[in-house]
Design an enzyme around this catalytic site. Structure first.
Site, PDB file in Angstrom:
ATOM      1  N   ASN A 123       0.813  -1.216   0.000  1.00  0.00           N
ATOM      2  CA  ASN A 123       0.000   0.000   0.000  1.00  0.00           C
ATOM      3  C   ASN A 123       0.841   1.258   0.000  1.00  0.00           C
ATOM      4  O   ASN A 123       1.967   1.240   0.493  1.00  0.00           O
ATOM      5  CB  ASN A 123      -0.902   0.008   1.249  1.00  0.00           C
ATOM      6  CG  ASN A 123      -2.195  -0.734   0.996  1.00  0.00           C
ATOM      7  OD1 ASN A 123      -2.743  -0.685  -0.086  1.00  0.00           O
ATOM      8  ND2 ASN A 123      -2.688  -1.404   2.031  1.00  0.00           N
ATOM      9  N   VAL A 125      -1.662   0.791  -2.776  1.00  0.00           N
ATOM     10  CA  VAL A 125      -1.371  -0.153  -3.856  1.00  0.00           C
ATOM     11  C   VAL A 125      -1.432   0.469  -5.257  1.00  0.00           C
ATOM     12  O   VAL A 125      -0.620   0.129  -6.122  1.00  0.00           O
ATOM     13  CB  VAL A 125      -2.262  -1.414  -3.728  1.00  0.00           C
ATOM     14  CG1 VAL A 125      -3.714  -1.127  -4.033  1.00  0.00           C
ATOM     15  CG2 VAL A 125      -1.749  -2.522  -4.619  1.00  0.00           C
ATOM     16  N   ASP A 126      -2.358   1.401  -5.473  1.00  0.00           N
ATOM     17  CA  ASP A 126      -2.476   1.977  -6.822  1.00  0.00           C
ATOM     18  C   ASP A 126      -1.222   2.786  -7.170  1.00  0.00           C
ATOM     19  O   ASP A 126      -0.731   2.734  -8.299  1.00  0.00           O
ATOM     20  CB  ASP A 126      -3.723   2.876  -6.901  1.00  0.00           C
ATOM     21  CG  ASP A 126      -4.974   2.113  -6.513  1.00  0.00           C
ATOM     22  OD1 ASP A 126      -5.418   1.264  -7.293  1.00  0.00           O
ATOM     23  OD2 ASP A 126      -5.495   2.342  -5.395  1.00  0.00           O
ATOM     24  N   ASP A 151     -11.749  -5.453  -1.810  1.00  0.00           N
ATOM     25  CA  ASP A 151     -12.913  -4.630  -1.462  1.00  0.00           C
ATOM     26  C   ASP A 151     -14.175  -5.171  -2.157  1.00  0.00           C
ATOM     27  O   ASP A 151     -15.254  -5.224  -1.562  1.00  0.00           O
ATOM     28  CB  ASP A 151     -12.688  -3.173  -1.887  1.00  0.00           C
ATOM     29  CG  ASP A 151     -11.291  -2.690  -1.528  1.00  0.00           C
ATOM     30  OD1 ASP A 151     -11.154  -1.866  -0.623  1.00  0.00           O
ATOM     31  OD2 ASP A 151     -10.323  -3.184  -2.148  1.00  0.00           O
ATOM     32  N   ALA A 153     -14.670  -8.229  -3.023  1.00  0.00           N
ATOM     33  CA  ALA A 153     -15.023  -9.494  -2.349  1.00  0.00           C
ATOM     34  C   ALA A 153     -15.769  -9.203  -1.046  1.00  0.00           C
ATOM     35  O   ALA A 153     -16.743  -9.887  -0.707  1.00  0.00           O
ATOM     36  CB  ALA A 153     -13.765 -10.305  -2.057  1.00  0.00           C
ATOM     37  N   HIS A 178      -7.893   1.965  -3.977  1.00  0.00           N
ATOM     38  CA  HIS A 178      -8.052   1.062  -2.838  1.00  0.00           C
ATOM     39  C   HIS A 178      -7.791   1.943  -1.612  1.00  0.00           C
ATOM     40  O   HIS A 178      -6.662   2.104  -1.175  1.00  0.00           O
ATOM     41  CB  HIS A 178      -7.043  -0.084  -2.921  1.00  0.00           C
ATOM     42  CG  HIS A 178      -6.959  -0.896  -1.646  1.00  0.00           C
ATOM     43  ND1 HIS A 178      -8.021  -1.592  -1.137  1.00  0.00           N
ATOM     44  CD2 HIS A 178      -5.937  -1.078  -0.775  1.00  0.00           C
ATOM     45  CE1 HIS A 178      -7.652  -2.187  -0.007  1.00  0.00           C
ATOM     46  NE2 HIS A 178      -6.396  -1.888   0.234  1.00  0.00           N
TER      47      HIS A 178
HETATM   48  P1  NAD Z   1       4.934  -6.781   7.248  1.00  0.00           P
HETATM   49  O1  NAD Z   1       5.660  -5.685   7.957  1.00  0.00           O
HETATM   50  O2  NAD Z   1       4.447  -7.958   8.028  1.00  0.00           O
HETATM   51  O3  NAD Z   1       5.872  -7.364   6.076  1.00  0.00           O
HETATM   52  C1  NAD Z   1       6.656  -6.558   5.244  1.00  0.00           C
HETATM   53  C2  NAD Z   1       7.846  -7.401   4.810  1.00  0.00           C
HETATM   54  O4  NAD Z   1       8.593  -6.624   3.853  1.00  0.00           O
HETATM   55  C3  NAD Z   1       8.805  -7.764   5.957  1.00  0.00           C
HETATM   56  O5  NAD Z   1       9.053  -9.141   5.961  1.00  0.00           O
HETATM   57  C4  NAD Z   1      10.060  -6.957   5.627  1.00  0.00           C
HETATM   58  O6  NAD Z   1      11.258  -7.570   6.066  1.00  0.00           O
HETATM   59  C5  NAD Z   1       9.967  -6.867   4.111  1.00  0.00           C
HETATM   60  N1  NAD Z   1      10.768  -5.776   3.554  1.00  0.00           N
HETATM   61  C6  NAD Z   1      10.857  -4.496   3.996  1.00  0.00           C
HETATM   62  N2  NAD Z   1      11.724  -3.814   3.236  1.00  0.00           N
HETATM   63  C7  NAD Z   1      12.174  -4.669   2.285  1.00  0.00           C
HETATM   64  C8  NAD Z   1      13.096  -4.537   1.203  1.00  0.00           C
HETATM   65  N3  NAD Z   1      13.715  -3.380   0.960  1.00  0.00           N
HETATM   66  N4  NAD Z   1      13.316  -5.620   0.450  1.00  0.00           N
HETATM   67  C9  NAD Z   1      12.704  -6.803   0.684  1.00  0.00           C
HETATM   68  N5  NAD Z   1      11.820  -6.980   1.691  1.00  0.00           N
HETATM   69  C10 NAD Z   1      11.574  -5.917   2.496  1.00  0.00           C
HETATM   70  O7  NAD Z   1       3.739  -6.074   6.488  1.00  0.00           O
HETATM   71  P2  NAD Z   1       2.413  -6.798   5.943  1.00  0.00           P
HETATM   72  O8  NAD Z   1       1.350  -6.751   6.988  1.00  0.00           O
HETATM   73  O9  NAD Z   1       2.791  -8.079   5.323  1.00  0.00           O
HETATM   74  O10 NAD Z   1       1.972  -5.759   4.802  1.00  0.00           O
HETATM   75  C11 NAD Z   1       2.708  -5.641   3.600  1.00  0.00           C
HETATM   76  C12 NAD Z   1       2.074  -4.592   2.702  1.00  0.00           C
HETATM   77  O11 NAD Z   1       0.800  -5.035   2.227  1.00  0.00           O
HETATM   78  C13 NAD Z   1       1.812  -3.255   3.426  1.00  0.00           C
HETATM   79  O12 NAD Z   1       2.149  -2.182   2.562  1.00  0.00           O
HETATM   80  C14 NAD Z   1       0.321  -3.285   3.668  1.00  0.00           C
HETATM   81  O13 NAD Z   1      -0.246  -2.001   3.782  1.00  0.00           O
HETATM   82  C15 NAD Z   1      -0.140  -3.983   2.387  1.00  0.00           C
HETATM   83  N6  NAD Z   1      -1.511  -4.504   2.395  1.00  0.00           N
HETATM   84  C16 NAD Z   1      -2.197  -4.377   1.235  1.00  0.00           C
HETATM   85  C17 NAD Z   1      -3.498  -4.806   1.158  1.00  0.00           C
HETATM   86  C18 NAD Z   1      -4.241  -4.623  -0.159  1.00  0.00           C
HETATM   87  O14 NAD Z   1      -5.469  -4.767  -0.250  1.00  0.00           O
HETATM   88  N7  NAD Z   1      -3.534  -4.328  -1.229  1.00  0.00           N
HETATM   89  C19 NAD Z   1      -4.135  -5.391   2.255  1.00  0.00           C
HETATM   90  C20 NAD Z   1      -3.388  -5.534   3.432  1.00  0.00           C
HETATM   91  C21 NAD Z   1      -2.078  -5.073   3.503  1.00  0.00           C
END
Ligand code: NAD
Length: 314
Positions: A123, A125-126, A151, A153, A178
């Site tokens: 995020n 994400v867009d 969303d 779903a 999103h």
């Molecule tokens: P998290 O903190 O559990 O995991 C993030 C991971 O990224 C960690 O393992 C970290 O070590 C790794 N990371 C950080 N920097 C890095 C780099 N430079 N290179 C490689 N790996 C790296 O977070 P999460 O809860 O898994 O969320 C991840 C993302 O997904 C967030 O941006 C969150 O907002 C997003 N998300 C999106 C949606 C959606 O609908 N698109 C829904 C939920 C969460």
């Protein structure tokens, strides 16, 4: 054309990444899964843990931790890597930090010789999907984000409950960002082939006010889940698997992924959630729904917000 080997590289083995990986394993949705994370030890531990479940699954997946060179022959690189908001940090500052994360991710992926499809979940994400397209230089149709897939779903689940119908027989979408400016084009929501609006007119027990409440429930769902358990991950992990299956199976399924709009809905130069035909080339085309003037205004506002946010990044 279906690929011989369904190989995915997952970058970011956090909560979202590993929910995706776990759902892939349970649904036998790929043949090979490479895990990449800046925290190499975590990626190795996650690979071990998943491999120990293989004997209980119907899957023959090859799962291992790796470096970026493994992207070379991947069909899909899925990115869930990101940093979290620091206390007091603005959205735009967080976005700038995530852009830096993506520089360290997308450049080595491309240096490996990767020429497949990027699926982005990080995020916002867009915006992150647009950044990926810019950094990678890949054709836009091969760079897609999860967009409003989750969303939509959530909306179908709520509508299914309301009308006591299987959510799979509800055809309704959340479109745009999103995030806060997303919206539901109610004129296009169908139960089987019946417009939901016509059901409201025919049956007094259902109200448009309740539908509007549902739209708000969808918009605030992530915040509510985060307040309760600090993060959301199962739903998005499963949404990602749904997109991956559509790509590997060349399904031509319609999903509200985040794709580059090029004239669609009167929008240019913006990645946003809209119903798209998804197949082995990524986004095969955007479906243009006949939105009402009011819904079109909402799409304009959401896309304007996304465009301006991207421009403000500098
Ligand atoms: P998290 O903190 O559990 O995991 C993030 C991971 O990224 C960690 O393992 C970290 O070590 C790794 N990371 C950080 N920097 C890095 C780099 N430079 N290179 C490689 N790996 C790296 O977070 P999460 O809860 O898994 O969320 C991840 C993302 O997904 C967030 O941006 C969150 O907002 C997003 N998300 C999106 C949606 C959606 O609908 N698109 C829904 C939920 C969460």
């Amino acid at each position: 054309m279906k690929p011989d080997k369904r190989k995915i590289v997952l970058i970011g083995t956090g909560l979202v990444g590993m929910s995706f990986a776990y759902a892939l394993l349970n649904q036998n949705a790929c043949d090979e899964l490479a895990l990449v994370d800046i925290d190499e030890q975590k990626a190795q531990g996650e690979a071990m843990d998943l491999n120990h479940g293989l004997a209980f699954s119907g899957s023959h997946m090859r799962i291992y931790a790796a470096g970026y060179e493994c992207c070379e022959d991947a069909t899909i690189v899925a990115v869930c890597a990101g940093v979290n908001q620091k206390p007091g940090e603005s959205r735009i500052d967080l976005l700038r930090r995530n852009r830096e994360v993506f520089r360290t991710v997308i450049e080595p992926v491309m240096a490996s010789g990767f020429s497949g499809i990027f699926l982005i979940a990080t995020n916002p994400v867009d915006i992150m999907t647009r950044i990926t397209q810019k950094l990678s230089g890949l054709p836009p149709r091969r760079v897609l984000g999860t967009g409003t897939t989750l969303d939509s779903a959530r909306l179908r689940y709520l509508l299914g409950n309301y009308f006591s119908v299987d959510p799979r027989n509800i055809h309704a979408y959340v479109m745009g960002e999103h995030g806060d400016s997303e919206f539901v084009p109610w004129s296009q929501a169908m139960l089987a082939t019946k417009p939901v609006i016509s059901i409201l007119q025919a049956h007094g027990e259902f109200s448009f006010q309740r539908l509007q409440q549902m739209e708000e429930e969808v918009r605030s769902a992530a915040a509510k889940i985060i307040a309760a358990k600090k993060a959301t991950y199962y739903g998005i992990g499963m949404a990602m698997v749904r997109i991956v299956r559509a790509i590997f199976g060349d399904e031509h399924s319609i999903l509200t992924v985040s794709s580059l709009l090029a004239g669609d809905y009167g929008q240019e130069e913006v990645y946003a959630g809209a119903p798209c035909v998804v197949g082995d080339g990524g986004v095969l085309r955007v479906i243009t729904l006949p939105l009402s003037p009011e819904e079109r205004d909402k799409m304009d506002a959401s896309c304007r917000f996304l465009r301006e946010t991207f421009q403000n990044l500098g």
